[in-house]
Design a protein around this motif. Structure first.
Motif, PDB file in Angstrom:
ATOM      1  N   ALA A 108     -10.020   4.899  15.241  1.00 33.89           N
ATOM      2  CA  ALA A 108      -8.574   5.027  15.039  1.00 33.89           C
ATOM      3  C   ALA A 108      -7.845   3.804  15.588  1.00 33.89           C
ATOM      4  N   PHE A 109      -8.248   3.362  16.785  1.00 34.76           N
ATOM      5  CA  PHE A 109      -7.638   2.176  17.396  1.00 34.76           C
ATOM      6  C   PHE A 109      -7.872   0.945  16.526  1.00 34.76           C
ATOM      7  N   LEU A 110      -9.100   0.807  16.038  1.00 31.39           N
ATOM      8  CA  LEU A 110      -9.456  -0.349  15.216  1.00 31.39           C
ATOM      9  C   LEU A 110      -8.655  -0.361  13.914  1.00 31.39           C
ATOM     10  N   LEU A 111      -8.543   0.785  13.277  1.00 34.48           N
ATOM     11  CA  LEU A 111      -7.803   0.875  12.020  1.00 34.48           C
ATOM     12  C   LEU A 111      -6.310   0.636  12.237  1.00 34.48           C
ATOM     13  N   ALA A 112      -5.783   1.186  13.325  1.00 34.45           N
ATOM     14  CA  ALA A 112      -4.365   1.004  13.642  1.00 34.45           C
ATOM     15  C   ALA A 112      -4.050  -0.467  13.911  1.00 34.45           C
ATOM     16  N   SER A 113      -4.975  -1.157  14.569  1.00 30.09           N
ATOM     17  CA  SER A 113      -4.771  -2.580  14.858  1.00 30.09           C
ATOM     18  C   SER A 113      -4.727  -3.408  13.581  1.00 30.09           C
ATOM     19  N   GLU A 114      -5.292  -2.865  12.510  1.00 29.03           N
ATOM     20  CA  GLU A 114      -5.293  -3.527  11.210  1.00 29.03           C
ATOM     21  C   GLU A 114      -4.091  -3.082  10.372  1.00 29.03           C
ATOM     22  N   GLY A 115      -3.293  -2.178  10.949  1.00 30.06           N
ATOM     23  CA  GLY A 115      -2.121  -1.680  10.241  1.00 30.06           C
ATOM     24  C   GLY A 115      -2.429  -0.620   9.208  1.00 30.06           C
ATOM     25  N   LEU A 116      -3.594   0.031   9.340  1.00 27.27           N
ATOM     26  CA  LEU A 116      -3.995   1.052   8.381  1.00 27.27           C
ATOM     27  C   LEU A 116      -3.691   2.449   8.919  1.00 27.27           C
ATOM     28  N   PRO A 117      -2.994   3.283   8.162  1.00 25.80           N
ATOM     29  CA  PRO A 117      -2.743   4.662   8.582  1.00 25.80           C
ATOM     30  C   PRO A 117      -4.073   5.407   8.713  1.00 25.80           C
ATOM     31  N   VAL A 118      -4.198   6.225   9.728  1.00 24.48           N
ATOM     32  CA  VAL A 118      -5.462   6.917   9.945  1.00 24.48           C
ATOM     33  C   VAL A 118      -5.211   8.377  10.289  1.00 24.48           C
ATOM     34  N   ALA A 141     -15.071  10.159  21.030  1.00 25.32           N
ATOM     35  CA  ALA A 141     -15.007   8.744  21.405  1.00 25.32           C
ATOM     36  C   ALA A 141     -15.052   7.855  20.170  1.00 25.32           C
ATOM     37  N   VAL A 142     -15.898   8.235  19.218  1.00 21.10           N
ATOM     38  CA  VAL A 142     -15.993   7.473  17.965  1.00 21.10           C
ATOM     39  C   VAL A 142     -14.685   7.569  17.197  1.00 21.10           C
ATOM     40  N   ARG A 143     -14.121   8.767  17.131  1.00 19.68           N
ATOM     41  CA  ARG A 143     -12.856   8.954  16.415  1.00 19.68           C
ATOM     42  C   ARG A 143     -11.759   8.081  17.014  1.00 19.68           C
ATOM     43  N   MET A 179       0.849  -1.198   0.000  1.00 21.37           N
ATOM     44  CA  MET A 179       0.000   0.000   0.000  1.00 21.37           C
ATOM     45  C   MET A 179       0.881   1.243   0.000  1.00 21.37           C
ATOM     46  N   PRO A 180       0.621   2.211  -0.897  1.00 25.84           N
ATOM     47  CA  PRO A 180       1.425   3.421  -0.945  1.00 25.84           C
ATOM     48  C   PRO A 180       1.462   4.132   0.404  1.00 25.84           C
ATOM     49  N   SER A 181       2.596   4.816   0.682  1.00 27.02           N
ATOM     50  CA  SER A 181       2.786   5.436   1.993  1.00 27.02           C
ATOM     51  C   SER A 181       1.844   6.604   2.246  1.00 27.02           C
ATOM     52  N   ASP A 182       1.302   7.212   1.161  1.00 27.38           N
ATOM     53  CA  ASP A 182       0.434   8.375   1.362  1.00 27.38           C
ATOM     54  C   ASP A 182      -1.029   8.000   1.556  1.00 27.38           C
ATOM     55  N   VAL A 183      -1.332   6.694   1.549  1.00 27.23           N
ATOM     56  CA  VAL A 183      -2.707   6.241   1.755  1.00 27.23           C
ATOM     57  C   VAL A 183      -3.082   6.383   3.219  1.00 27.23           C
ATOM     58  N   ALA A 184      -4.271   6.897   3.481  1.00 29.93           N
ATOM     59  CA  ALA A 184      -4.754   7.009   4.860  1.00 29.93           C
ATOM     60  C   ALA A 184      -6.270   6.923   4.873  1.00 29.93           C
ATOM     61  N   VAL A 185      -6.792   6.423   5.986  1.00 33.09           N
ATOM     62  CA  VAL A 185      -8.234   6.418   6.209  1.00 33.09           C
ATOM     63  C   VAL A 185      -8.551   7.683   7.000  1.00 33.09           C
ATOM     64  N   HIS A 186      -9.362   8.557   6.438  1.00 32.57           N
ATOM     65  CA  HIS A 186      -9.710   9.817   7.093  1.00 32.57           C
ATOM     66  C   HIS A 186     -11.045   9.651   7.809  1.00 32.57           C
ATOM     67  N   VAL A 187     -10.999   9.716   9.130  1.00 27.12           N
ATOM     68  CA  VAL A 187     -12.212   9.587   9.939  1.00 27.12           C
ATOM     69  C   VAL A 187     -12.711  10.992  10.277  1.00 27.12           C
TER      70      VAL A 187
END
Length: 207
Positions: free
Chosen positions: A21-31, A15-17, A1-9
């Motif tokens: 963020a924790f869930l995405l980070a646990s999957e190794g996804l930049p957020v 609390a939702v953010r 996955m390219p380094s500039d890819v991120a999931v924008h919440v």
């Protein structure tokens, strides 16, 4: 996955953010977290790749208006809308405005992650296709006017003799132009050349 890819919440609920963020980070996804649609739109640097997850109901700019603003700014990231049960009609409206999917709360971690991965895959393919079209277009721009005329004839399915007659040149000259077109377009066969030409014309990916 390219380094500039991120999931924008994008969500006004801290609390939702943090939870997402924790869930995405646990999957190794930049957020990247944004407290509102306005905050996202004020800082749109570095958002060419990835996807957006946003709540449909937010103070100020809601999810529907957010989608419209993204479209106005030319930001083509896939958008996933989160919605409560009573807001499903709004989610449908969001889909009409360009959202790729919506998640009805409460949703499971697996459902959320699967939806995000799907959106990222879609965006990656879209980026790849855009880059492919740009590369082919750049090759096309290197063709001379006569070479483009020969290419048009080939795409129309005309034989060399017919192209030669149409252009008032010899069949041998058409063969030379055809060879030049194949080289410049980096096509290994006539069928590939035709697919590349149609890629530019129709914007559809090559097989």
């Amino acid at each position: 996955m390219p380094s500039d890819v991120a999931v924008h919440v994008v969500d006004d609920d801290v609390a939702v953010r943090k939870s997402l963020a924790f869930l995405l980070a646990s999957e190794g996804l930049p957020v990247r977290l944004h407290e509102s649609a306005s905050a996202f739109l004020e800082d749109i640097s570095g958002v060419d790749a990835g996807c957006i997850v946003t709540d449909v109901r937010m103070p100020g700019i809601d999810g529907i208006e957010f989608l419209r603003r993204l479209k106005e700014r030319g930001i083509g990231l896939p958008v996933i809308v989160m919605t409560g049960h009573a807001d499903v009609p709004m989610a449908v409206e969001a889909m009409k405005e360009g959202a790729v999917d919506f998640l009805e709360k409460p949703f499971s971690d697996d459902t959320f992650l699967a939806t995000v991965h799907q959106a990222l895959s879609r965006q990656e393919k879209s980026s790849h296709h855009g880059a492919q079209v740009a590369q082919v277009q750049a090759r096309f721009e290197c063709l001379s006017e006569r070479e483009r005329q020969v290419l048009d004839g080939l795409v129309a399915g005309k034989a060399n003799k017919v192209i030669a007659y149409d252009l008032g040149i010899s069949p041998r000259t058409v063969e030379i132009y055809r060879a030049n077109v194949m080289t410049k377009m980096q096509a290994r066969s006539l069928s590939e050349l035709v697919r590349l030409a149609l890629l530019i014309e129709a914007g559809s990916p090559t097989p």
